[in-house]
Design a protein around this motif. Sequence first.
Motif, mmCIF file in Angstrom:
data_model
loop_
_atom_site.group_PDB
_atom_site.id
_atom_site.type_symbol
_atom_site.label_atom_id
_atom_site.label_comp_id
_atom_site.label_asym_id
_atom_site.label_seq_id
_atom_site.Cartn_x
_atom_site.Cartn_y
_atom_site.Cartn_z
ATOM 1 N N SER A 63 -24.146 -36.261 -13.836
ATOM 2 C CA SER A 63 -23.632 -36.385 -12.482
ATOM 3 C C SER A 63 -24.094 -37.683 -11.839
ATOM 4 O O SER A 63 -25.071 -38.315 -12.272
ATOM 5 C CB SER A 63 -24.090 -35.200 -11.634
ATOM 6 O OG SER A 63 -25.488 -35.271 -11.406
ATOM 7 N N ARG A 64 -23.364 -38.067 -10.804
ATOM 8 C CA ARG A 64 -23.713 -39.291 -10.090
ATOM 9 C C ARG A 64 -25.106 -39.191 -9.473
ATOM 10 O O ARG A 64 -25.853 -40.174 -9.447
ATOM 11 C CB ARG A 64 -22.683 -39.554 -8.988
ATOM 12 C CG ARG A 64 -22.890 -40.863 -8.239
ATOM 13 C CD ARG A 64 -21.818 -41.052 -7.190
ATOM 14 N NE ARG A 64 -20.486 -41.025 -7.793
ATOM 15 C CZ ARG A 64 -19.353 -41.102 -7.088
ATOM 16 N NH1 ARG A 64 -19.409 -41.180 -5.765
ATOM 17 N NH2 ARG A 64 -18.183 -41.086 -7.708
ATOM 18 N N VAL B 261 -26.189 -30.823 -4.313
ATOM 19 C CA VAL B 261 -25.596 -29.974 -5.350
ATOM 20 C C VAL B 261 -25.010 -28.718 -4.721
ATOM 21 O O VAL B 261 -24.733 -27.742 -5.418
ATOM 22 C CB VAL B 261 -26.635 -29.613 -6.436
ATOM 23 C CG1 VAL B 261 -27.123 -30.857 -7.150
ATOM 24 C CG2 VAL B 261 -27.812 -28.835 -5.850
ATOM 25 N N ARG C 265 -27.446 -26.049 -10.968
ATOM 26 C CA ARG C 265 -27.297 -27.506 -11.003
ATOM 27 C C ARG C 265 -28.486 -28.213 -10.354
ATOM 28 O O ARG C 265 -28.579 -29.434 -10.414
ATOM 29 C CB ARG C 265 -26.018 -27.913 -10.279
ATOM 30 C CG ARG C 265 -24.735 -27.484 -10.979
ATOM 31 C CD ARG C 265 -23.538 -27.789 -10.113
ATOM 32 N NE ARG C 265 -23.507 -29.201 -9.741
ATOM 33 C CZ ARG C 265 -22.860 -29.684 -8.678
ATOM 34 N NH1 ARG C 265 -22.226 -28.835 -7.868
ATOM 35 N NH2 ARG C 265 -22.865 -30.963 -8.422
#
Length: 326
Positions: free
Chosen positions: A2-3, A264, A270
């Motif tokens: 993820s970024r 998130v 996550r």
Amino acid sequence: MSRLNVVLLAGLLASLVLAITLGETALPLAAYGAALSDPGSDAGIVLWQIRAPRALCAFVVGAALGLSGALLQGLLRNPLADPGVLGVSATAALGAALAIVAGAAAVPGAVELAALAGAGLSGVLLTLVAARLSSPEGLILFGVALSSLAGAVTALVFNLSPSPIATAEVMSWLMGSVQNRSWIDVAWVTPALIVAWALAIMTGRGLRLLTLGEEVAASSGVALGRLRGLVVVAAAVATGSAVAVAGVIGFVGLAAPHLVRALVRGDPGRLLVPSALAGGLMLVVADLMARLIPTDQELKLGVFTALVGAPLFALIAWRAAREWQA
């Protein structure tokens, strides 16, 4: 990836570079070139044998505490939970204190093994209790009682210590620090973090469903007893290894998940990786600041994180209280 994780990794790499290049002793620009070309030079020893293992040790310890905090907050559904809430930090500290007072500090690895043994004992007790309790509140209360008992016995160790030197060593260790840590210390904590992460991977789906309530999670096929056991073991392994290497460092496990939770969308599954990265980043930066602040004696890392973390804890508690009232 993820970024968010990419951004955290970039920040972490930048902080590690700063932690290795900056320190109390200013090096001329030519010395950095000498350190790269000849690791055995004076500058190379400072960078690769003193600063680098210290910085990496801070990262791994912070990552272990951040991961542990995210796991416990997800399991207990309590934003105020951290690795110390279940007594793992306190029992690990007790094990190390007993080893130091017994004179075992002169034996390489003895204090670390004693701390791991203390954390392992609490992990076994907590796993047994988690398998028999149906509510997270009961586990929290047992953890608080275990932490209080371990703290009381540690105070008794102080009181009965036969040597003021041993007492001073215990006090210094309990304050928490990665000062003078070596590659051996990095090797101590890294495998434990890997084991904790392998266990944590198996909890993501269960923690995500647990946000909908225990009944929904159970009806969706989540074995709540197994989930509690995995979380407790993973948190005990991560926290115990961190305490064994760096002593007691508070508030990282509490603060790291909060820094990234909104990014998130509150998903506890996550949250695990970003919390570990954020915890590592926090501790590397905190250790660098502790080194660079001009004081006659270097600030202990655990003292520094407590000074910063206590107001944050108060803020989190205040927000949580407002949400509960609403």
